[in-house]
Design an enzyme around this catalytic site. Structure first.
Site, PDB file in Angstrom:
ATOM      1  N   ASP A 139       0.844  -1.195   0.000  1.00  0.00           N
ATOM      2  CA  ASP A 139       0.000   0.000   0.000  1.00  0.00           C
ATOM      3  C   ASP A 139       0.875   1.238   0.000  1.00  0.00           C
ATOM      4  O   ASP A 139       2.088   1.171   0.218  1.00  0.00           O
ATOM      5  CB  ASP A 139      -0.924  -0.008   1.228  1.00  0.00           C
ATOM      6  CG  ASP A 139      -2.138   0.899   1.078  1.00  0.00           C
ATOM      7  OD1 ASP A 139      -2.280   1.543   0.016  1.00  0.00           O
ATOM      8  OD2 ASP A 139      -2.946   0.968   2.023  1.00  0.00           O
ATOM      9  N   LYS A 140       0.220   2.374  -0.217  1.00  0.00           N
ATOM     10  CA  LYS A 140       0.897   3.681  -0.241  1.00  0.00           C
ATOM     11  C   LYS A 140       0.012   4.683   0.482  1.00  0.00           C
ATOM     12  O   LYS A 140      -1.218   4.593   0.414  1.00  0.00           O
ATOM     13  CB  LYS A 140       1.134   4.084  -1.692  1.00  0.00           C
ATOM     14  CG  LYS A 140       1.478   5.553  -1.921  1.00  0.00           C
ATOM     15  CD  LYS A 140       0.276   6.284  -2.493  1.00  0.00           C
ATOM     16  CE  LYS A 140       0.543   7.776  -2.583  1.00  0.00           C
ATOM     17  NZ  LYS A 140      -0.719   8.519  -2.813  1.00  0.00           N
ATOM     18  N   HIS A 141       0.646   5.611   1.181  1.00  0.00           N
ATOM     19  CA  HIS A 141      -0.119   6.678   1.828  1.00  0.00           C
ATOM     20  C   HIS A 141       0.563   8.010   1.560  1.00  0.00           C
ATOM     21  O   HIS A 141       1.789   8.117   1.632  1.00  0.00           O
ATOM     22  CB  HIS A 141      -0.215   6.461   3.338  1.00  0.00           C
ATOM     23  CG  HIS A 141      -0.953   7.566   4.037  1.00  0.00           C
ATOM     24  ND1 HIS A 141      -2.330   7.619   4.085  1.00  0.00           N
ATOM     25  CD2 HIS A 141      -0.509   8.691   4.669  1.00  0.00           C
ATOM     26  CE1 HIS A 141      -2.699   8.714   4.732  1.00  0.00           C
ATOM     27  NE2 HIS A 141      -1.618   9.380   5.092  1.00  0.00           N
ATOM     28  N   SER A 142      -0.244   9.025   1.262  1.00  0.00           N
ATOM     29  CA  SER A 142       0.270  10.380   1.063  1.00  0.00           C
ATOM     30  C   SER A 142      -0.252  11.280   2.177  1.00  0.00           C
ATOM     31  O   SER A 142      -1.390  11.116   2.632  1.00  0.00           O
ATOM     32  CB  SER A 142      -0.199  10.920  -0.288  1.00  0.00           C
ATOM     33  OG  SER A 142       0.009  12.318  -0.353  1.00  0.00           O
TER      34      SER A 142
ATOM     35  N   THR B 109      -8.617  11.291  -2.506  1.00  0.00           N
ATOM     36  CA  THR B 109      -8.653  10.274  -3.561  1.00  0.00           C
ATOM     37  C   THR B 109     -10.075   9.753  -3.781  1.00  0.00           C
ATOM     38  O   THR B 109     -10.495   9.532  -4.921  1.00  0.00           O
ATOM     39  CB  THR B 109      -7.703   9.114  -3.202  1.00  0.00           C
ATOM     40  OG1 THR B 109      -6.369   9.623  -3.128  1.00  0.00           O
ATOM     41  CG2 THR B 109      -7.750   7.999  -4.232  1.00  0.00           C
TER      42      THR B 109
ATOM     43  N   ARG C  30      -9.732  15.802  18.039  1.00  0.00           N
ATOM     44  CA  ARG C  30      -8.497  16.503  17.660  1.00  0.00           C
ATOM     45  C   ARG C  30      -8.828  17.733  16.831  1.00  0.00           C
ATOM     46  O   ARG C  30      -8.210  18.789  16.981  1.00  0.00           O
ATOM     47  CB  ARG C  30      -7.580  15.578  16.852  1.00  0.00           C
ATOM     48  CG  ARG C  30      -6.806  14.566  17.699  1.00  0.00           C
ATOM     49  CD  ARG C  30      -6.115  13.533  16.825  1.00  0.00           C
ATOM     50  NE  ARG C  30      -5.143  14.133  15.933  1.00  0.00           N
ATOM     51  CZ  ARG C  30      -4.735  13.585  14.788  1.00  0.00           C
ATOM     52  NH1 ARG C  30      -5.223  12.421  14.398  1.00  0.00           N
ATOM     53  NH2 ARG C  30      -3.844  14.180  14.028  1.00  0.00           N
TER      54      ARG C  30
ATOM     55  N   SER D  45      -2.633   7.718  13.993  1.00  0.00           N
ATOM     56  CA  SER D  45      -3.828   7.727  13.141  1.00  0.00           C
ATOM     57  C   SER D  45      -3.557   7.048  11.800  1.00  0.00           C
ATOM     58  O   SER D  45      -4.297   6.160  11.374  1.00  0.00           O
ATOM     59  CB  SER D  45      -4.282   9.172  12.921  1.00  0.00           C
ATOM     60  OG  SER D  45      -5.360   9.235  12.019  1.00  0.00           O
TER      61      SER D  45
ATOM     62  N   LYS E 103      -4.527   2.684  10.762  1.00  0.00           N
ATOM     63  CA  LYS E 103      -5.452   2.346   9.671  1.00  0.00           C
ATOM     64  C   LYS E 103      -4.772   1.447   8.640  1.00  0.00           C
ATOM     65  O   LYS E 103      -5.397   0.526   8.099  1.00  0.00           O
ATOM     66  CB  LYS E 103      -5.978   3.623   9.014  1.00  0.00           C
ATOM     67  CG  LYS E 103      -7.004   4.352   9.877  1.00  0.00           C
ATOM     68  CD  LYS E 103      -7.536   5.614   9.247  1.00  0.00           C
ATOM     69  CE  LYS E 103      -6.578   6.756   9.368  1.00  0.00           C
ATOM     70  NZ  LYS E 103      -7.154   8.066   9.087  1.00  0.00           N
ATOM     71  N   LYS E 104      -3.493   1.708   8.378  1.00  0.00           N
ATOM     72  CA  LYS E 104      -2.774   0.864   7.417  1.00  0.00           C
ATOM     73  C   LYS E 104      -2.582  -0.551   7.975  1.00  0.00           C
ATOM     74  O   LYS E 104      -2.739  -1.536   7.249  1.00  0.00           O
ATOM     75  CB  LYS E 104      -1.427   1.508   7.058  1.00  0.00           C
ATOM     76  CG  LYS E 104      -1.561   2.780   6.231  1.00  0.00           C
ATOM     77  CD  LYS E 104      -2.321   2.528   4.944  1.00  0.00           C
ATOM     78  CE  LYS E 104      -2.549   3.767   4.119  1.00  0.00           C
ATOM     79  NZ  LYS E 104      -3.414   3.515   2.954  1.00  0.00           N
TER      80      LYS E 104
END
Length: 438
Positions: free
Chosen positions: A80-83, A120, A168, A183, A187-188
């Site tokens: 996976d990828k996260h930005s 996204t 938050r 956070s 989730k990942k």
């Protein structure tokens, strides 16, 4: 017997919480046994005094285990990828089908946009029929069959994060690196992946505006993810300019398909960033392969149209048109008018206020100020000029896609003010990849 007051006091007094204390706090939070005022006090104490490395790891994993953790039975690596969020950032829409074309499985759980950075899910929601909300069973079937799927977070995944994020947001603790880390990584981890690449953006259009802060966040994310048995690296990438020449949900999807079909050869920053992230991710899975070899394979898959077909398969599997590659220009929503915003003088583009452009998109209906806002998925900008480009007076800085033919002079001026034009040639090309953290 534990009391939430005792945990708040410990954190306030700069003492470290045990794994059991953190686990108990998260469990009580999900049972609605913690008052919002107490949660706010806890978050503020964590924001002021920070979390130790062990506290971050324990907090992240307690959040991960607050709901369902997906289990996969797949005959290939799960990646996976996260930005951290940018403007004109459509990397995920190319990277997911690209990694699937390389033989990986990509169960990508993404979010909606909030503020000046695009989401996204909002981009994909501009595709008629595309269902971002899927059951876990359906999500797993699609990933298994297609190799990738980009969907929204289900209510069962990391419920603790939803509770904490809402508080938050109203307690000015959103920008804590430690809380951001818990956070994102919780989730990942809950999505069941074991290889992750992080795109930590820095610059005028990013949440992190300087490299020092971006590096601190990248190191925190990588460290906690690796300690939680998920192989992770990060690239710090440039977000001074918009990443692509299109900003706006449907317009960004159209640009991605143009790129995948080889019709648009001008999106160098977008492709360079996507390819760099893909190479790093694939080399984590297969460290014996040389990066040169991986790069050749990536270019071959993109040039052959294989990645475009994989993207169409994903769109179709998630409810979108089966013939999206041949109908995308017809079916994506469009505004009635496309208006050029022209430069007021000759010169070179020395700076773009990318965040301001993102905020203008929000103002004209293409983004959200609060989670409940409805979007106009068709509005936005195309053919946005890049930094260092020479422009003549009256040349278009961008094309505004807008529902009204009559454009207010204040909006036109606001867009113009996003571009700094100077008589001096800056001659400093922007490097999209600034640093690697592993």
């Amino acid at each position: 017997m534990m009391l939430i007051q005792d945990l708040i006091r410990k954190k306030r007094d700069k003492k470290r919480l045990t794994s059991d204390e953190i686990k108990w706090f998260v469990q009580e939070l999900c049972k609605n046994e913690v008052e919002p005022a107490q949660t706010g006090a806890f978050l503020m104490a964590a924001w002021i005094n920070g979390l130790s490395e062990l506290e971050k790891i324990n907090f992240t994993n307690a959040m991960k285990n607050s709901g369902t953790v997906l289990k996969w039975k797949l005959n290939g690596p799960i990646v996976d990828k996260h930005s951290t969020g940018g403007v004109g950032d459509t990397v995920s829409l190319i990277l997911a089908p690209l990694m699937a074309s390389l033989g990986c499985f990509v169960p990508m759980i993404s979010g909606k946009g909030l503020g000046h950075t695009g989401g996204t899910l909002d981009k994909l929601s501009s595709i008629p029929g595309y269902k971002v909300e899927q059951s876990e069973t359906s999500f797993q079937k699609i990933v298994s069959r297609v190799g990738c799927a980009i969907v929204g977070q289900t209510s069962k995944l990391v419920p603790a994060d939803k509770i904490l994020y809402a508080i938050r947001d109203v307690t000015s603790t959103v920008d804590s690196v430690d809380l951001i880390t818990a956070s994102i990584i919780s989730k990942k981890l809950a999505s069941g992946i074991n290889n992750l690449i992080l795109d930590v953006k820095v610059g005028r259009g990013a949440l992190m505006t300087n490299v020092t802060r971006a590096k601190k966040l990248a190191k925190s994310l990588v460290s906690v993810a690796n300690a939680s048995n998920c192989k992770t690296r990060a690239l710090i990438t440039n977000m001074d300019d918009p990443l692509s020449s299109a900003i706006g949900n449907a317009l960004e999807v159209e640009t991605v398909v143009d790129v995948l079909l080889g019709k648009n050869k001008n999106e160098k920053a977008l492709l360079d960033t996507t390819i760099a992230l893909s190479i790093e991710l694939y080399s984590m899975v297969y460290p014996a392969k040389s990066k040169t070899e991986i790069q050749k394979k990536v270019h071959s898959l993109l040039d052959s149209g294989h990645v475009a077909e994989r993207f169409e398969n994903m769109v179709s599997a998630l409810g979108g048109p089966k013939d999206f590659l041949s109908t995308y220009k017809k079916v994506l929503p469009k505004t009635k008018y496309v208006i050029p915003i022209r430069a007021k003088k000759d010169g070179y583009i020395t700076q773009i206020d990318t965040k301001a452009l993102g905020n203008i998109l929000l103002k004209i209906g293409g983004g959200r100020q609060k989670a409940s806002d409805n979007l106009n998925l068709s509005v936005g900008f195309t053919k946005v000029v890049k930094s260092n480009k020479r422009v003549d007076a009256n040349e278009a800085l961008l094309m505004l896609h807008y529902p009204d033919k009559c454009l207010s002079s204040s909006l036109e001026e606001e867009i113009n003010n996003c571009f700094t034009i100077s008589g001096r040639d800056p001659a400093q090309p922007i490097n999209p990849i600034l640093q690697k953290i592993d």
